[in-house]
Design a protein around this motif. Sequence first.
Motif, PDB file in Angstrom:
ATOM      1  N   GLU A 148      30.944 -64.133  72.330  1.00  0.00           N
ATOM      2  CA  GLU A 148      29.721 -63.974  71.917  1.00  0.00           C
ATOM      3  C   GLU A 148      30.252 -64.419  70.290  1.00  0.00           C
ATOM      4  OE1 GLU A 148      28.834 -59.608  72.578  1.00  0.00           O
ATOM      5  OE2 GLU A 148      27.806 -60.078  70.315  1.00  0.00           O
ATOM      6  N   PHE A 149      31.290 -63.700  69.643  1.00  0.00           N
ATOM      7  CA  PHE A 149      31.720 -63.922  68.228  1.00  0.00           C
ATOM      8  C   PHE A 149      32.174 -65.329  68.252  1.00  0.00           C
ATOM      9  CE2 PHE A 149      32.902 -59.000  68.142  1.00  0.00           C
ATOM     10  CZ  PHE A 149      31.743 -58.886  67.824  1.00  0.00           C
ATOM     11  N   TYR A 152      29.372 -67.547  68.263  1.00  0.00           N
ATOM     12  CA  TYR A 152      28.482 -67.759  66.677  1.00  0.00           C
ATOM     13  C   TYR A 152      29.527 -68.487  65.687  1.00  0.00           C
ATOM     14  CZ  TYR A 152      26.967 -66.713  62.144  1.00  0.00           C
ATOM     15  OH  TYR A 152      26.659 -66.795  61.061  1.00  0.00           O
ATOM     16  N   ALA A 156      28.237 -71.674  63.730  1.00  0.00           N
ATOM     17  CA  ALA A 156      28.132 -71.774  62.410  1.00  0.00           C
ATOM     18  C   ALA A 156      29.067 -72.727  61.686  1.00  0.00           C
ATOM     19  CB  ALA A 156      28.299 -70.322  61.829  1.00  0.00           C
ATOM     20  N   TRP A 247      37.223 -49.111  59.935  1.00  0.00           N
ATOM     21  CA  TRP A 247      36.087 -49.369  60.739  1.00  0.00           C
ATOM     22  C   TRP A 247      36.153 -48.819  61.974  1.00  0.00           C
ATOM     23  CZ3 TRP A 247      36.462 -52.443  65.091  1.00  0.00           C
ATOM     24  CH2 TRP A 247      37.403 -53.257  65.101  1.00  0.00           C
ATOM     25  N   GLU A 251      34.211 -45.789  63.783  1.00  0.00           N
ATOM     26  CA  GLU A 251      33.419 -46.193  64.889  1.00  0.00           C
ATOM     27  C   GLU A 251      33.709 -45.078  66.017  1.00  0.00           C
ATOM     28  OE1 GLU A 251      34.501 -49.617  67.113  1.00  0.00           O
ATOM     29  OE2 GLU A 251      32.400 -50.232  66.999  1.00  0.00           O
TER      30      GLU A 251
ATOM     31  N   THR B  80      22.483 -61.876  70.874  1.00  0.00           N
ATOM     32  CA  THR B  80      23.236 -60.777  70.468  1.00  0.00           C
ATOM     33  C   THR B  80      23.276 -60.733  68.908  1.00  0.00           C
ATOM     34  OG1 THR B  80      25.311 -61.787  71.059  1.00  0.00           O
ATOM     35  CG2 THR B  80      24.248 -60.141  72.560  1.00  0.00           C
ATOM     36  N   SER B  82      25.850 -60.192  66.924  1.00  0.00           N
ATOM     37  CA  SER B  82      27.224 -60.731  66.890  1.00  0.00           C
ATOM     38  C   SER B  82      27.687 -60.569  65.419  1.00  0.00           C
ATOM     39  CB  SER B  82      27.347 -62.313  67.068  1.00  0.00           C
ATOM     40  OG  SER B  82      27.065 -62.319  68.317  1.00  0.00           O
ATOM     41  N   LEU B  83      27.430 -59.352  64.924  1.00  0.00           N
ATOM     42  CA  LEU B  83      28.003 -59.034  63.746  1.00  0.00           C
ATOM     43  C   LEU B  83      29.383 -58.558  63.626  1.00  0.00           C
ATOM     44  CD1 LEU B  83      25.028 -56.844  62.432  1.00  0.00           C
ATOM     45  CD2 LEU B  83      25.528 -59.207  61.726  1.00  0.00           C
ATOM     46  N   LEU B  84      30.289 -59.085  62.795  1.00  0.00           N
ATOM     47  CA  LEU B  84      31.859 -58.664  62.973  1.00  0.00           C
ATOM     48  C   LEU B  84      32.033 -57.270  62.689  1.00  0.00           C
ATOM     49  CD1 LEU B  84      33.327 -61.735  61.558  1.00  0.00           C
ATOM     50  CD2 LEU B  84      32.712 -61.464  64.086  1.00  0.00           C
ATOM     51  N   PRO B  85      32.636 -56.416  63.687  1.00  0.00           N
ATOM     52  CA  PRO B  85      32.683 -54.884  63.498  1.00  0.00           C
ATOM     53  C   PRO B  85      33.321 -54.456  62.184  1.00  0.00           C
ATOM     54  CG  PRO B  85      33.700 -55.556  65.542  1.00  0.00           C
ATOM     55  CD  PRO B  85      33.097 -56.745  65.024  1.00  0.00           C
ATOM     56  N   TRP B  86      34.131 -55.297  61.673  1.00  0.00           N
ATOM     57  CA  TRP B  86      35.126 -54.796  60.630  1.00  0.00           C
ATOM     58  C   TRP B  86      34.682 -55.188  59.163  1.00  0.00           C
ATOM     59  CZ3 TRP B  86      36.697 -58.273  64.557  1.00  0.00           C
ATOM     60  CH2 TRP B  86      36.677 -59.630  64.264  1.00  0.00           C
ATOM     61  N   ARG B  87      33.620 -55.850  59.510  1.00  0.00           N
ATOM     62  CA  ARG B  87      33.079 -56.360  58.109  1.00  0.00           C
ATOM     63  C   ARG B  87      31.945 -55.555  57.725  1.00  0.00           C
ATOM     64  NH1 ARG B  87      32.902 -62.114  56.246  1.00  0.00           N
ATOM     65  NH2 ARG B  87      34.774 -62.961  56.800  1.00  0.00           N
ATOM     66  N   LEU B  95      28.683 -64.295  55.799  1.00  0.00           N
ATOM     67  CA  LEU B  95      29.638 -65.021  56.416  1.00  0.00           C
ATOM     68  C   LEU B  95      29.341 -66.373  56.686  1.00  0.00           C
ATOM     69  CD1 LEU B  95      31.979 -65.114  58.281  1.00  0.00           C
ATOM     70  CD2 LEU B  95      30.928 -64.262  60.476  1.00  0.00           C
ATOM     71  N   GLY B  96      28.173 -66.662  56.885  1.00  0.00           N
ATOM     72  CA  GLY B  96      27.707 -68.001  57.160  1.00  0.00           C
ATOM     73  C   GLY B  96      27.964 -69.053  55.855  1.00  0.00           C
ATOM     74  N   GLU B  98      30.152 -68.233  53.718  1.00  0.00           N
ATOM     75  CA  GLU B  98      31.485 -68.252  53.602  1.00  0.00           C
ATOM     76  C   GLU B  98      32.218 -69.386  54.442  1.00  0.00           C
ATOM     77  OE1 GLU B  98      32.901 -63.969  53.957  1.00  0.00           O
ATOM     78  OE2 GLU B  98      34.902 -64.925  54.588  1.00  0.00           O
ATOM     79  N   ASN B 122      27.182 -51.287  52.546  1.00  0.00           N
ATOM     80  CA  ASN B 122      28.420 -51.140  52.637  1.00  0.00           C
ATOM     81  C   ASN B 122      28.537 -50.590  53.945  1.00  0.00           C
ATOM     82  OD1 ASN B 122      29.288 -52.260  50.292  1.00  0.00           O
ATOM     83  ND2 ASN B 122      28.574 -50.667  49.311  1.00  0.00           N
ATOM     84  N   TYR B 124      29.125 -50.281  57.998  1.00  0.00           N
ATOM     85  CA  TYR B 124      29.643 -51.115  59.310  1.00  0.00           C
ATOM     86  C   TYR B 124      28.659 -51.416  60.342  1.00  0.00           C
ATOM     87  CZ  TYR B 124      34.150 -50.909  57.056  1.00  0.00           C
ATOM     88  OH  TYR B 124      35.149 -50.953  56.257  1.00  0.00           O
ATOM     89  N   HIS B 126      28.318 -50.895  63.441  1.00  0.00           N
ATOM     90  CA  HIS B 126      28.214 -49.694  64.637  1.00  0.00           C
ATOM     91  C   HIS B 126      27.301 -48.730  64.019  1.00  0.00           C
ATOM     92  CE1 HIS B 126      30.777 -46.805  63.183  1.00  0.00           C
ATOM     93  NE2 HIS B 126      31.393 -48.087  62.653  1.00  0.00           N
ATOM     94  N   GLU B 127      27.168 -48.535  62.664  1.00  0.00           N
ATOM     95  CA  GLU B 127      26.141 -47.479  62.285  1.00  0.00           C
ATOM     96  C   GLU B 127      24.713 -47.957  62.160  1.00  0.00           C
ATOM     97  OE1 GLU B 127      28.304 -45.537  58.523  1.00  0.00           O
ATOM     98  OE2 GLU B 127      29.676 -47.579  59.039  1.00  0.00           O
ATOM     99  N   ARG B 140      21.681 -63.205  57.710  1.00  0.00           N
ATOM    100  CA  ARG B 140      22.729 -64.201  57.737  1.00  0.00           C
ATOM    101  C   ARG B 140      22.507 -65.669  58.127  1.00  0.00           C
ATOM    102  NH1 ARG B 140      27.403 -62.631  62.134  1.00  0.00           N
ATOM    103  NH2 ARG B 140      25.527 -63.318  63.518  1.00  0.00           N
TER     104      ARG B 140
END
Lengths: 255, 244
Positions: A148-149, A152, A156, A247, A251, B80, B82-87, B95-96, B98, B122, B124, B126-127, B140
């Motif tokens: 999925e990542f 995207y 993009a 992160w 998590e 979904t 599809s947000l990157l978990p580390w950003r 991101l788009g 960038e 700021n 992540y 998952h929050e 985005r």
Amino acid sequence: MINVLRKGWRPASVLLLLFIAWELAVNLAEVPAWLLPPPTDIVQEAISGWEGFRFHLQSTVMLSLLGFAIGTGIGLLTAVTLHLLPFIRESVYPILILSQNVPIIVLAPLLVVWFGFGLLPKLIVITLVCFFPITVAALDGFRQTPDEFKHYMLMAGASKGQLFWKLELPYSLPSLFSGLKISATYSVMGAVISEWLGAKAGIGVYMTLASSSFRTDRVFVAIFAIMLLSLLFFGGILLAERLLIKWKSRESAVK
Amino acid sequence: MIQLSVEHLTKSFDTNQVLNNLSFHVNVGEFVSILGPSGSGKSTIFNLIGGMLLPDEGSIILGGEKIDGKRGSISYMPQTPSLLPWRTILQNVLLGQELKGETDSQTARKMLQKAGLGDYENAYPHELSGGMKQRAAFIRALLSPQPIILLDEPFSALDELTRLEMQKWLLDIWSEHKPTILFVTHSIEEAIYLSDRILILSSKPAKVTQEYNVPFNRPRMEELFLDENFLACKRNIHHALKNQ
Ligand SMILES: Nc1ncnc2c1ncn2[C@@H]1O[C@H](COP(=O)(O)OP(=O)(O)OP(=O)(O)O)[C@@H](O)[C@H]1O
Ligand SMILES: [Mg+2]
């Protein structure tokens, strides 16, 4: 830090019990010290012989660090190359696995024959044991990047380079760190083995001298030094992981 | 003025013909929905427009330029988030931009603020709750520099209440920025509530069987869902879907 204490007291007390049992058993059974010295003797030797030992310890630490750095570099480079060039991956990956089946103990003396007693054969030994866990861990991380990542990112308009740097590499970091932890501990073992081949200094040298003169207490000093060193390396990687993958720890804290 | 036009598109996977001679267009600033049964080829249409697949026949023209197989010509929001978990959320919504060039964090911050995500800049991913993640994913897409946004069933994974809330929010933000949107859904109500125009797709192989101009004025209120005309509209489309 508090966490370390909270989690660490159990194994620490088990270890302490073990040492007490050892001390008592050796004293009661009157085992001669050259066969199995009691822990107090080992501690005494560690303190009194520290000046002589330090020099060997330093040498091994330097060698392990250097070897680990080179092994990590080569491991990462291999992983990235194999990942970006699938054609090469198919032909080289099985050979990499084979390379891990060559017993180092057999290979090491050969390396001395080929490269002499200098630094090079030692670094080759450490690199050989270090790079593989890193390559495998990194490759796994790259390849497990969820579709999925990727979908995207591609929709993009991400280029192959952007896909790697902005998605696959950060995604693989947790996996990469498991590889680094294994390699970090292996690097100390690798260094000691390579020192057996012949070196001017190092825990490996110290160990060989000690065991050939029946200084079993010194052998144990060496063993504990190796264990401690491995643990320290492991802790260092753990720390780096905490700092780099913030992160992830947050998590798991939420879950 | 036409923004995107899809002309005589045909696509098969092996022997499975998914699209046959499919044509439609989207005008600048228009909100168009594609409504079709599951498996009718809606995502395939998006993959073709997004350049992930090449059409067997036909072409896709964006702003007068042929974009067959050219990735990155459109802005995209998947099902979904599809947000990157580390950003962080801010880094994610940028991101788009960038990927295509310069980023503008000032505008991004403002949009997050408006979307009620100001405090989560700021944080992540998952929050965040599911609805908040979808909002971030839409921002985005909105911030990305491309002239059209494709949304592939963006709210189908949300619960009923959150979905309604998201639809209202989407209408608000759409009326403010007026981006060109192509929206895939299989909810008839959603399509009527949001769009200017609805394309009804038949399945196997997919074709536009009917085009439906939504007669309601904007801004549209929530009460519209209970309006008699709305229900009549829903019935019509339902029949159109059934009788193909
Ligand atoms: N990459 C692919 N390879 C082979 N077949 C595919 C591929 N992508 C889609 N298909 C087939 O094309 C058809 C349409 O799939 P698609 O995902 O476009 O449907 P959809 O309308 O988006 O469905 P849904 O509403 O469930 O998302 C399906 O029969 C599917 O099996
Ligand atoms: Mg789909």
